[in-house]
Design a protein around this motif. Structure first.
Motif, PDB file in Angstrom:
ATOM      1  N   PRO A 158      17.912   5.812  25.952  1.00 35.93           N
ATOM      2  CA  PRO A 158      18.205   4.516  25.329  1.00 35.93           C
ATOM      3  C   PRO A 158      17.405   4.351  24.040  1.00 35.93           C
ATOM      4  CG  PRO A 158      16.799   4.237  27.245  1.00 35.93           C
ATOM      5  CD  PRO A 158      17.183   5.685  27.197  1.00 35.93           C
ATOM      6  N   GLU A 159      17.917   3.554  23.160  1.00 35.10           N
ATOM      7  CA  GLU A 159      17.217   3.276  21.906  1.00 35.10           C
ATOM      8  C   GLU A 159      15.909   2.546  22.200  1.00 35.10           C
ATOM      9  OE1 GLU A 159      17.966   4.132  18.715  1.00 35.10           O
ATOM     10  OE2 GLU A 159      19.546   5.342  19.622  1.00 35.10           O
ATOM     11  N   PRO A 160      14.826   2.917  21.506  1.00 31.73           N
ATOM     12  CA  PRO A 160      13.566   2.199  21.744  1.00 31.73           C
ATOM     13  C   PRO A 160      13.698   0.735  21.327  1.00 31.73           C
ATOM     14  CG  PRO A 160      13.327   3.800  19.964  1.00 31.73           C
ATOM     15  CD  PRO A 160      14.706   3.963  20.526  1.00 31.73           C
ATOM     16  N   THR A 161      13.092  -0.119  22.108  1.00 32.40           N
ATOM     17  CA  THR A 161      13.125  -1.544  21.801  1.00 32.40           C
ATOM     18  C   THR A 161      11.714  -2.025  21.522  1.00 32.40           C
ATOM     19  OG1 THR A 161      12.872  -2.101  24.131  1.00 32.40           O
ATOM     20  CG2 THR A 161      15.126  -1.950  23.289  1.00 32.40           C
ATOM     21  N   ALA A 162      11.624  -3.145  20.853  1.00 24.89           N
ATOM     22  CA  ALA A 162      10.320  -3.728  20.561  1.00 24.89           C
ATOM     23  C   ALA A 162       9.680  -4.212  21.853  1.00 24.89           C
ATOM     24  CB  ALA A 162      10.470  -4.887  19.580  1.00 24.89           C
ATOM     25  N   PHE A 163       8.345  -4.197  21.898  1.00 29.89           N
ATOM     26  CA  PHE A 163       7.625  -4.661  23.085  1.00 29.89           C
ATOM     27  C   PHE A 163       7.984  -6.115  23.374  1.00 29.89           C
ATOM     28  CE2 PHE A 163       3.867  -6.751  24.888  1.00 29.89           C
ATOM     29  CZ  PHE A 163       3.786  -6.053  26.073  1.00 29.89           C
ATOM     30  N   ALA A 164       7.946  -6.933  22.361  1.00 31.01           N
ATOM     31  CA  ALA A 164       8.296  -8.344  22.490  1.00 31.01           C
ATOM     32  C   ALA A 164       8.551  -8.884  21.087  1.00 31.01           C
ATOM     33  CB  ALA A 164       7.171  -9.118  23.162  1.00 31.01           C
ATOM     34  N   GLU A 165       9.231  -9.997  21.026  1.00 31.40           N
ATOM     35  CA  GLU A 165       9.437 -10.635  19.731  1.00 31.40           C
ATOM     36  C   GLU A 165       8.155 -11.358  19.328  1.00 31.40           C
ATOM     37  OE1 GLU A 165      12.898 -13.065  19.422  1.00 31.40           O
ATOM     38  OE2 GLU A 165      14.076 -11.679  20.636  1.00 31.40           O
ATOM     39  N   VAL A 166       7.807 -11.223  18.058  1.00 35.31           N
ATOM     40  CA  VAL A 166       6.605 -11.866  17.547  1.00 35.31           C
ATOM     41  C   VAL A 166       7.040 -12.952  16.577  1.00 35.31           C
ATOM     42  CG1 VAL A 166       4.452 -11.493  16.316  1.00 35.31           C
ATOM     43  CG2 VAL A 166       5.327  -9.723  17.800  1.00 35.31           C
ATOM     44  N   ASN A 167       6.581 -14.167  16.804  1.00 33.37           N
ATOM     45  CA  ASN A 167       6.996 -15.311  15.993  1.00 33.37           C
ATOM     46  C   ASN A 167       5.920 -15.701  14.980  1.00 33.37           C
ATOM     47  OD1 ASN A 167       5.293 -16.166  18.086  1.00 33.37           O
ATOM     48  ND2 ASN A 167       6.017 -18.271  17.903  1.00 33.37           N
ATOM     49  N   LEU A 168       5.312 -14.722  14.318  1.00 27.67           N
ATOM     50  CA  LEU A 168       4.281 -15.010  13.325  1.00 27.67           C
ATOM     51  C   LEU A 168       4.894 -15.047  11.940  1.00 27.67           C
ATOM     52  CD1 LEU A 168       1.454 -12.640  14.631  1.00 27.67           C
ATOM     53  CD2 LEU A 168       1.699 -15.090  15.036  1.00 27.67           C
ATOM     54  N   SER A 169       4.319 -15.888  11.091  1.00 29.62           N
ATOM     55  CA  SER A 169       4.800 -15.952   9.709  1.00 29.62           C
ATOM     56  C   SER A 169       4.312 -14.720   8.949  1.00 29.62           C
ATOM     57  CB  SER A 169       4.283 -17.226   9.035  1.00 29.62           C
ATOM     58  OG  SER A 169       2.877 -17.147   8.869  1.00 29.62           O
ATOM     59  N   ASP A 170       4.926 -14.472   7.808  1.00 32.95           N
ATOM     60  CA  ASP A 170       4.522 -13.335   6.983  1.00 32.95           C
ATOM     61  C   ASP A 170       3.072 -13.468   6.541  1.00 32.95           C
ATOM     62  OD1 ASP A 170       7.040 -12.242   7.233  1.00 32.95           O
ATOM     63  OD2 ASP A 170       7.779 -13.115   5.352  1.00 32.95           O
ATOM     64  N   GLU A 171       2.642 -14.699   6.290  1.00 36.67           N
ATOM     65  CA  GLU A 171       1.257 -14.932   5.886  1.00 36.67           C
ATOM     66  C   GLU A 171       0.282 -14.582   7.010  1.00 36.67           C
ATOM     67  OE1 GLU A 171      -1.554 -18.705   4.773  1.00 36.67           O
ATOM     68  OE2 GLU A 171       0.503 -18.750   4.002  1.00 36.67           O
ATOM     69  N   GLN A 172       0.615 -14.982   8.247  1.00 33.98           N
ATOM     70  CA  GLN A 172      -0.245 -14.651   9.381  1.00 33.98           C
ATOM     71  C   GLN A 172      -0.328 -13.136   9.587  1.00 33.98           C
ATOM     72  OE1 GLN A 172       1.853 -17.151  12.302  1.00 33.98           O
ATOM     73  NE2 GLN A 172      -0.145 -18.017  12.849  1.00 33.98           N
ATOM     74  N   VAL A 173       0.800 -12.453   9.459  1.00 33.91           N
ATOM     75  CA  VAL A 173       0.830 -10.994   9.613  1.00 33.91           C
ATOM     76  C   VAL A 173      -0.043 -10.338   8.554  1.00 33.91           C
ATOM     77  CG1 VAL A 173       2.327  -8.963   9.466  1.00 33.91           C
ATOM     78  CG2 VAL A 173       3.092 -10.982  10.724  1.00 33.91           C
TER      79      VAL A 173
END
Length: 183
Positions: A54-69
């Motif tokens: 199967p295609e790899p999937t992300a661990f979880a969705e992250v709801n951080l803004s670009d500034e926080q990242v």
């Protein structure tokens, strides 16, 4: 004396009889030839392929803004991979990737006690401590923190207090990630 010799001769003849009974069938089996499987049976496995991965999937969705990242990368040398419930929703699995090991060292200090603050009630949920294995988090006691590797911390979630979709704040000393959504 005569009795002892009789026992020995009886024991010897019984041993010879046992060996003959045991090895005669084996010698007969060894002379049999083994035949190969019919061609029809081997051809059906010839074209077999394992199922596709199967295609790899992300661990979880992250709801951080670009500034926080950006701040997390530049100041702390980490990238947040996500926070999700695990162990039948009794724990929260916080995953992050270390980009710069020197900047991220404070996250692995065993003297700092990480915890999660639930945004709706301000309750603090710590990392559990097991008697035999210690805290459910990595530390840098072995000087083993490396860049470009994923790391984890498990936070307790007693009575399944935090539900999927809620937001929490992860605190590890001065490192704070606010309003991270639990998946």
């Amino acid at each position: 004396m005569e009795c002892t010799q009789h026992r020995r001769s009886t024991l010897g003849s019984n041993l010879v009889l046992l060996l003959l009974v045991a090895f005669v069938p084996i010698a007969g089996w060894a002379s049999e030839t083994v035949t190969a499987a019919p061609a029809s049976e081997t051809s059906r496995f010839k074209d077999w392929q394992p199922p596709p991965m199967p295609e790899p999937t992300a661990f979880a969705e992250v709801n951080l803004s670009d500034e926080q990242v950006k701040v997390l990368r530049e100041d702390w040398g980490v990238e947040i991979l996500g926070l999700r419930l695990t162990s039948a929703n009794n724990m929260m699995d916080f995953r992050f990737r270390v980009l710069d090991a020197d900047k991220a060292l404070t996250l692995f200090d065993h003297r700092i006690k990480p915890y999660v603050i639930v945004d709706r009630s301000q309750i603090k949920l710590p990392v559990p401590m097991a008697a035999k294995v210690g805290a459910f988090r990595p530390t840098n006691r072995g000087k083993n923190i490396k860049a470009d590797k994923n790391y984890y911390m498990l936070f307790g979630n007693p009575d399944r207090y935090v539900q999927p979709g809620e937001t929490v704040t992860v605190v590890i000393g001065d490192f704070v990630v606010e309003h991270l959504q639990v998946n």
